[in-house]
Enzyme design. Sequence first.
Site, PDB file in Angstrom:
ATOM      1  N   ASP A   1       0.852  -1.187   0.000  1.00 25.14           N
ATOM      2  CA  ASP A   1       0.000   0.000   0.000  1.00 25.14           C
ATOM      3  C   ASP A   1       0.894   1.244   0.000  1.00 25.14           C
ATOM      4  OD1 ASP A   1      -1.662   2.118   0.580  1.00 25.14           O
ATOM      5  OD2 ASP A   1      -2.874   1.005   2.032  1.00 25.14           O
TER       6      ASP A   1
ATOM      7  N   TYR B   1     -10.946  14.810  -5.351  1.00 23.36           N
ATOM      8  CA  TYR B   1     -10.136  14.174  -6.392  1.00 23.36           C
ATOM      9  C   TYR B   1      -9.530  15.249  -7.303  1.00 23.36           C
ATOM     10  CZ  TYR B   1      -9.189  11.032 -10.397  1.00 23.36           C
ATOM     11  OH  TYR B   1      -8.606  10.330 -11.418  1.00 23.36           O
TER      12      TYR B   1
ATOM     13  N   ALA C   1      -6.624  16.905  -5.577  1.00 26.33           N
ATOM     14  CA  ALA C   1      -5.417  16.058  -5.529  1.00 26.33           C
ATOM     15  C   ALA C   1      -4.716  16.053  -6.883  1.00 26.33           C
ATOM     16  CB  ALA C   1      -5.802  14.633  -5.132  1.00 26.33           C
ATOM     17  N   LYS C   2      -5.486  15.922  -7.960  1.00 26.49           N
ATOM     18  CA  LYS C   2      -4.875  15.829  -9.290  1.00 26.49           C
ATOM     19  C   LYS C   2      -4.316  17.182  -9.743  1.00 26.49           C
ATOM     20  CE  LYS C   2      -5.588  11.400 -10.075  1.00 26.49           C
ATOM     21  NZ  LYS C   2      -4.470  10.454 -10.138  1.00 26.49           N
TER      22      LYS C   2
HETATM   23  N1  LIG Z   1     -10.091   5.310 -15.339  1.00 30.34           N
HETATM   24  C1  LIG Z   1     -10.302   6.585 -15.503  1.00 30.34           C
HETATM   25  O1  LIG Z   1     -11.358   7.002 -16.012  1.00 30.34           O
HETATM   26  C2  LIG Z   1      -9.243   7.591 -15.121  1.00 30.34           C
HETATM   27  C3  LIG Z   1      -9.372   8.885 -15.645  1.00 30.34           C
HETATM   28  C4  LIG Z   1      -8.427   9.837 -15.336  1.00 30.34           C
HETATM   29  C5  LIG Z   1      -7.360   9.506 -14.514  1.00 30.34           C
HETATM   30  N2  LIG Z   1      -7.260   8.248 -14.002  1.00 30.34           N
HETATM   31  C6  LIG Z   1      -6.129   7.974 -13.122  1.00 30.34           C
HETATM   32  O2  LIG Z   1      -5.369   6.938 -13.689  1.00 30.34           O
HETATM   33  C7  LIG Z   1      -4.712   6.219 -12.644  1.00 30.34           C
HETATM   34  C8  LIG Z   1      -4.948   4.742 -12.854  1.00 30.34           C
HETATM   35  O3  LIG Z   1      -6.338   4.504 -12.780  1.00 30.34           O
HETATM   36  P1  LIG Z   1      -7.021   3.238 -13.464  1.00 30.34           P
HETATM   37  O4  LIG Z   1      -8.151   3.739 -14.253  1.00 30.34           O
HETATM   38  O5  LIG Z   1      -6.004   2.383 -14.089  1.00 30.34           O
HETATM   39  O6  LIG Z   1      -7.634   2.587 -12.138  1.00 30.34           O
HETATM   40  P2  LIG Z   1      -7.635   1.075 -11.605  1.00 30.34           P
HETATM   41  O7  LIG Z   1      -7.869   0.122 -12.721  1.00 30.34           O
HETATM   42  O8  LIG Z   1      -8.573   1.094 -10.458  1.00 30.34           O
HETATM   43  O9  LIG Z   1      -6.141   0.889 -11.083  1.00 30.34           O
HETATM   44  C9  LIG Z   1      -5.664   1.641  -9.984  1.00 30.34           C
HETATM   45  C10 LIG Z   1      -4.339   1.071  -9.563  1.00 30.34           C
HETATM   46  O10 LIG Z   1      -3.841   1.824  -8.458  1.00 30.34           O
HETATM   47  C11 LIG Z   1      -3.500   0.910  -7.411  1.00 30.34           C
HETATM   48  N3  LIG Z   1      -3.680   1.552  -6.121  1.00 30.34           N
HETATM   49  C12 LIG Z   1      -4.748   2.250  -5.685  1.00 30.34           C
HETATM   50  N4  LIG Z   1      -4.550   2.652  -4.419  1.00 30.34           N
HETATM   51  C13 LIG Z   1      -3.332   2.191  -4.054  1.00 30.34           C
HETATM   52  C14 LIG Z   1      -2.571   2.257  -2.862  1.00 30.34           C
HETATM   53  N5  LIG Z   1      -3.023   2.891  -1.760  1.00 30.34           N
HETATM   54  N6  LIG Z   1      -1.360   1.650  -2.833  1.00 30.34           N
HETATM   55  C15 LIG Z   1      -0.891   1.004  -3.916  1.00 30.34           C
HETATM   56  N7  LIG Z   1      -1.557   0.891  -5.080  1.00 30.34           N
HETATM   57  C16 LIG Z   1      -2.768   1.480  -5.136  1.00 30.34           C
HETATM   58  C17 LIG Z   1      -4.448  -0.271  -7.607  1.00 30.34           C
HETATM   59  O11 LIG Z   1      -3.943  -1.395  -6.932  1.00 30.34           O
HETATM   60  P3  LIG Z   1      -4.902  -2.670  -6.557  1.00 30.34           P
HETATM   61  O12 LIG Z   1      -5.916  -2.792  -7.670  1.00 30.34           O
HETATM   62  O13 LIG Z   1      -3.934  -3.798  -6.524  1.00 30.34           O
HETATM   63  O14 LIG Z   1      -5.531  -2.326  -5.251  1.00 30.34           O
HETATM   64  C18 LIG Z   1      -4.427  -0.395  -9.112  1.00 30.34           C
HETATM   65  O15 LIG Z   1      -3.275  -1.068  -9.544  1.00 30.34           O
HETATM   66  C19 LIG Z   1      -5.268   6.760 -11.322  1.00 30.34           C
HETATM   67  O16 LIG Z   1      -4.324   7.641 -10.771  1.00 30.34           O
HETATM   68  C20 LIG Z   1      -6.515   7.507 -11.736  1.00 30.34           C
HETATM   69  O17 LIG Z   1      -6.766   8.596 -10.883  1.00 30.34           O
HETATM   70  C21 LIG Z   1      -8.170   7.273 -14.297  1.00 30.34           C
END
Ligand SMILES: NC(=O)c1ccc[n+]([C@@H]2O[C@H](COP(=O)([O-])OP(=O)(O)OC[C@H]3O[C@@H](n4cnc5c(N)ncnc54)[C@H](OP(=O)(O)O)[C@@H]3O)[C@@H](O)[C@H]2O)c1
Length: 241
Positions: free
Chosen positions: A57, A145, A148-149
């Site tokens: 984590d 959110y 933070a971003k």
């Molecule tokens: N999807 C969207 O629409 C979107 C849009 C804009 C920006 N983003 C950004 O893109 C990034 C990736 O998102 P995603 O869409 O790929 O989401 P996701 O599929 O939910 O993946 C998130 C990843 O972050 C890890 N994570 C979360 N909290 C953590 C913690 N406390 N310690 C260690 N690892 C942690 C998760 O690990 P586990 O699954 O193993 O817990 C997972 O590998 C994020 O920063 C998100 O804010 C996403």
Amino acid sequence: MTPDGAPALVTGASSGIGAAIAHRLAGRSAPLVVTGRDAGRLNAVAAATGAHPVVGDLTTTAGRAAVVSACDEHGVGLVVHAAGIGAAGPFSGVDEAEVDAVLAADLVAPVQLTRALWPAVRRARGHVVFVASIAAIGVAGEATYSAAKAALRTFADALRLEEPAVGVTTVLPGAVDTPFLARRGYDRSFPRPVPADRVAAATLRAVERDRAEVFVPRWLQVASVVQGAAPGVFRRCAPRL
Ligand SMILES: NC(=O)c1ccc[n+]([C@@H]2O[C@H](COP(=O)([O-])OP(=O)(O)OC[C@H]3O[C@@H](n4cnc5c(N)ncnc54)[C@H](OP(=O)(O)O)[C@@H]3O)[C@@H](O)[C@H]2O)c1
């Protein structure tokens, strides 16, 4: 920099955008360290990409220390901060724990991890990528959110100015088709979610070209430009988006 041959770290590699970036780096970056909390999903990505998995984590000191120690062992030139969590809903319904969780995962963890890895990344004249979000321009229903971003984007801007020897890229995706959307309760048809691999491809292209920012899809940049150049117009239009 080119990721070819450079040792790399990808956080959030057990799912979504981080996993897609790890798959694209497989065979290019050597060695590759990947992190996530879910051991099963992370180990599957590590097995498919030949990466070294570190389960932990990143909001904890111990979790970050394990990642730093793996980077000490395997080296690090490229760092991709993809780990993060979302939160959506009116701010009136947000509790204290949710604010803490979002700021810890989306802001404090990448800043602290960058701090710990900075000497090694500077020595390598490497590159750091922050996966932020279009929410960095301020999105209703995602106030914490967005904060933070936006802070992460500004942190990246400051690092870029301070250390020209290190490449710094901020990635600002709109909606991306990953488990993140379902967890956050995304129920809009616009903007249409893009595949995670499209974000991964744009990210690595931006690293190769040393781009400061990349929006995915690209047209989203218009919102940021309007916000900067004509904030009044932006404020009037934003509620309709
Ligand atoms: N999807 C969207 O629409 C979107 C849009 C804009 C920006 N983003 C950004 O893109 C990034 C990736 O998102 P995603 O869409 O790929 O989401 P996701 O599929 O939910 O993946 C998130 C990843 O972050 C890890 N994570 C979360 N909290 C953590 C913690 N406390 N310690 C260690 N690892 C942690 C998760 O690990 P586990 O699954 O193993 O817990 C997972 O590998 C994020 O920063 C998100 O804010 C996403």
